[in-house]
Structure formats: structure tokens, C-alpha cells
Design a protein around this motif. Sequence first.
Motif, PDB file in Angstrom:
ATOM      1  N   SER B   9      41.313  -1.351  47.328  1.00 47.57           N
ATOM      2  CA  SER B   9      40.122  -1.351  46.492  1.00 47.57           C
ATOM      3  C   SER B   9      38.996  -0.553  47.151  1.00 47.57           C
ATOM      4  O   SER B   9      38.134  -0.005  46.468  1.00 47.57           O
ATOM      5  N   THR B  10      38.993  -0.502  48.472  1.00 46.99           N
ATOM      6  CA  THR B  10      38.039   0.335  49.194  1.00 46.99           C
ATOM      7  C   THR B  10      38.770   1.066  50.310  1.00 46.99           C
ATOM      8  O   THR B  10      39.735   0.548  50.880  1.00 46.99           O
ATOM      9  N   LEU B  11      38.289   2.261  50.615  1.00 44.41           N
ATOM     10  CA  LEU B  11      38.923   3.098  51.632  1.00 44.41           C
ATOM     11  C   LEU B  11      37.846   3.920  52.319  1.00 44.41           C
ATOM     12  O   LEU B  11      37.105   4.648  51.651  1.00 44.41           O
ATOM     13  N   SER B  12      37.759   3.794  53.626  1.00 45.66           N
ATOM     14  CA  SER B  12      36.798   4.564  54.409  1.00 45.66           C
ATOM     15  C   SER B  12      37.574   5.469  55.358  1.00 45.66           C
ATOM     16  O   SER B  12      38.434   4.998  56.106  1.00 45.66           O
ATOM     17  N   GLN B  81      36.345  15.617  52.527  1.00 47.18           N
ATOM     18  CA  GLN B  81      34.989  16.116  52.697  1.00 47.18           C
ATOM     19  C   GLN B  81      34.010  15.091  52.132  1.00 47.18           C
ATOM     20  O   GLN B  81      34.393  14.269  51.296  1.00 47.18           O
ATOM     21  N   PRO B  82      32.759  15.118  52.546  1.00 43.64           N
ATOM     22  CA  PRO B  82      31.788  14.126  52.038  1.00 43.64           C
ATOM     23  C   PRO B  82      31.718  14.077  50.510  1.00 43.64           C
ATOM     24  O   PRO B  82      31.550  12.992  49.935  1.00 43.64           O
ATOM     25  N   GLU B  83      31.907  15.207  49.862  1.00 42.75           N
ATOM     26  CA  GLU B  83      31.837  15.228  48.394  1.00 42.75           C
ATOM     27  C   GLU B  83      33.049  14.570  47.729  1.00 42.75           C
ATOM     28  O   GLU B  83      33.067  14.400  46.501  1.00 42.75           O
ATOM     29  N   ASP B  84      34.032  14.179  48.523  1.00 44.41           N
ATOM     30  CA  ASP B  84      35.160  13.416  47.972  1.00 44.41           C
ATOM     31  C   ASP B  84      34.803  11.938  47.808  1.00 44.41           C
ATOM     32  O   ASP B  84      35.560  11.178  47.200  1.00 44.41           O
ATOM     33  N   SER B  85      33.671  11.511  48.342  1.00 46.28           N
ATOM     34  CA  SER B  85      33.237  10.120  48.207  1.00 46.28           C
ATOM     35  C   SER B  85      32.964   9.815  46.736  1.00 46.28           C
ATOM     36  O   SER B  85      32.153  10.495  46.098  1.00 46.28           O
ATOM     37  N   ALA B  86      33.659   8.814  46.208  1.00 46.74           N
ATOM     38  CA  ALA B  86      33.551   8.453  44.788  1.00 46.74           C
ATOM     39  C   ALA B  86      34.492   7.276  44.538  1.00 46.74           C
ATOM     40  O   ALA B  86      35.158   6.792  45.447  1.00 46.74           O
ATOM     41  N   VAL B  87      34.558   6.842  43.277  1.00 48.86           N
ATOM     42  CA  VAL B  87      35.556   5.862  42.854  1.00 48.86           C
ATOM     43  C   VAL B  87      36.695   6.609  42.167  1.00 48.86           C
ATOM     44  O   VAL B  87      36.447   7.456  41.298  1.00 48.86           O
ATOM     45  N   TYR B  88      37.902   6.322  42.569  1.00 48.37           N
ATOM     46  CA  TYR B  88      39.086   6.975  42.009  1.00 48.37           C
ATOM     47  C   TYR B  88      39.894   5.960  41.205  1.00 48.37           C
ATOM     48  O   TYR B  88      40.120   4.835  41.646  1.00 48.37           O
ATOM     49  N   PHE B  89      40.317   6.387  40.014  1.00 49.67           N
ATOM     50  CA  PHE B  89      41.113   5.531  39.139  1.00 49.67           C
ATOM     51  C   PHE B  89      42.461   6.184  38.858  1.00 49.67           C
ATOM     52  O   PHE B  89      42.512   7.380  38.518  1.00 49.67           O
ATOM     53  N   CYS B  90      43.517   5.393  38.945  1.00 45.42           N
ATOM     54  CA  CYS B  90      44.797   5.849  38.432  1.00 45.42           C
ATOM     55  C   CYS B  90      44.965   5.281  37.032  1.00 45.42           C
ATOM     56  O   CYS B  90      44.303   4.314  36.648  1.00 45.42           O
ATOM     57  N   ALA B  91      45.816   5.886  36.260  1.00 46.42           N
ATOM     58  CA  ALA B  91      46.095   5.416  34.907  1.00 46.42           C
ATOM     59  C   ALA B  91      47.533   5.732  34.549  1.00 46.42           C
ATOM     60  O   ALA B  91      48.147   6.641  35.112  1.00 46.42           O
ATOM     61  N   ALA B  92      48.058   4.962  33.621  1.00 46.73           N
ATOM     62  CA  ALA B  92      49.416   5.184  33.130  1.00 46.73           C
ATOM     63  C   ALA B  92      49.397   5.071  31.616  1.00 46.73           C
ATOM     64  O   ALA B  92      48.658   4.265  31.049  1.00 46.73           O
ATOM     65  N   GLY B 103      40.435   0.683  40.340  1.00 50.73           N
ATOM     66  CA  GLY B 103      39.643   1.667  41.071  1.00 50.73           C
ATOM     67  C   GLY B 103      39.675   1.488  42.579  1.00 50.73           C
ATOM     68  O   GLY B 103      39.875   0.386  43.086  1.00 50.73           O
ATOM     69  N   THR B 104      39.478   2.595  43.277  1.00 51.95           N
ATOM     70  CA  THR B 104      39.364   2.610  44.733  1.00 51.95           C
ATOM     71  C   THR B 104      38.081   3.336  45.094  1.00 51.95           C
ATOM     72  O   THR B 104      37.892   4.493  44.699  1.00 51.95           O
ATOM     73  N   THR B 105      37.206   2.653  45.832  1.00 54.08           N
ATOM     74  CA  THR B 105      35.970   3.288  46.295  1.00 54.08           C
ATOM     75  C   THR B 105      36.266   3.987  47.614  1.00 54.08           C
ATOM     76  O   THR B 105      36.578   3.330  48.610  1.00 54.08           O
ATOM     77  N   VAL B 106      36.185   5.304  47.597  1.00 52.06           N
ATOM     78  CA  VAL B 106      36.460   6.097  48.793  1.00 52.06           C
ATOM     79  C   VAL B 106      35.146   6.551  49.412  1.00 52.06           C
ATOM     80  O   VAL B 106      34.290   7.124  48.722  1.00 52.06           O
TER      81      VAL B 106
END
Lengths: 112, 110
Positions: B9-12, B81-92, B103-106
Motif C-alpha cells: 500500500s506504501t513504498l518508499s 526519479q522524484p517525479e515518480d512519486s505518486a499513487v499508482y493503481f493497477c486495474a483488470a 493503490g500504492t503510494t510511492v
Amino acid sequence: DTGVSQDPRHKITKRGQNVTFRCDPISEHNRLYWYRQTLGQGPEFLTYFQNEAQLEKSRLLSDRFSAERPKGSFSTLEIQRTEQGDSAMYLCASSESTDTQYFGPGTRLTVL
Amino acid sequence: GENVEQHPSTLSVQEGDSAVIKCTYSDSASNYFPWYKQELGKGPQLIIDIRSNVGEKKDQRIAVTLNKTAKHFSLHITETQPEDSAVYFCAAGGDYKLSFGAGTTVTVRA
């Protein structure tokens, strides 16, 4: 900008009021979708149009919700007698006949 | 219906390192798997997608893998890169309806 647009971007309303949101899809996209997104969650499917025909509605779409796409271009989503539980981001997406859906910026609804 | 689970759910991660996000799905009829990036106050933006007839797809620093037998798919971001910081969603999904993960908060640390 030729992307999906939504209006308004933000809406604050009192419980019991009716609200209407508009979505303008990417030009010539014949499919249009509405999703709802609550804080910390992914978007949830609400309904889908192929041209002007509404082909599926989620059970999340209660009787207080209605969506239209009268001429197969823009769409409106109306919520009647709003409740606090309706507070969410309402997202619109569009696509051609393929799967790829492009989302708009969303309308954030706050029901007081 | 389709149920999509997403981890973590979160990734640093440290800038320059790789990030991996994993998703599983339940409906074997799903044949389309997009990934979206969402920044604060914006709608989801498609970053890459894969269809069931392909096992892997790459676009610059982003790659997605799909294992239909195990019903899971993953997003790999290299050289973060710093601009990759965001929430990422997969979908099917299939013909039209997408089911999203939570979602995963990166966060990419400089």
C-alpha cells in the motif's frame, strides 16, 4: 487541451440538495464511463455508455443517481437528495472501441 | 465480479533504485490490465497497459509483467526519479469495465 474535461472541479452542497456534473469526452470517443473514488481507494465503476446508450449500471448507482448522454457526446451525472456518503471524487473516462480508458480530472463533491 | 488486490500500500525508495508493485485478480475472463498514476488533485493517468496475449511489455523505465496462470501482474519502475512519486493503481477488466486495486503510494527519496 483535447483530453477529457469535467465541470465543475469542486462542488460543495448541503445534504438533501441535488447536484449535476458534466463530462466532455475526448472527441470521437464513443464510449464514456463514470467512476467514483473515495479517499484512499481506487476508482469504482458506476456506469458506461456506448454512444447514447447506457449499457450497464453498477449496483453502487442507487435510484438517486442518474446519468445521461443524450447526443452521444457529453454526459451528465445527477445525484438527487445528496447524502454525506455521496462525498467522493466523481471521475469520467472515455475510450474508442478498444479498452484503453482516458480519465478526466474529476469532480470532487463534498456534502455537508 | 472481479476483485483486484494490490501490494504494497506504501513504498518508499531511494532515487535511482527500482520500485515493484504487485497485483492479483480473481476473474479469469479479465484480459486487459492497465496501470495508472494519480497525482494529488488529478485524475488517473494511464502509464502502461498489457493485454492477455502478451507476457511482458516495456516502455522506457516502466515495465509490466503478466502471469495469467497465477492471475497476477506487476509494475516495475527502474531508475526512479522524484517525479515518480505518486499513487499508482493497477486495474483488470474485459470489454469495458475496469476493477481497480486500492493503490500504492510511492515516495522517491532524493
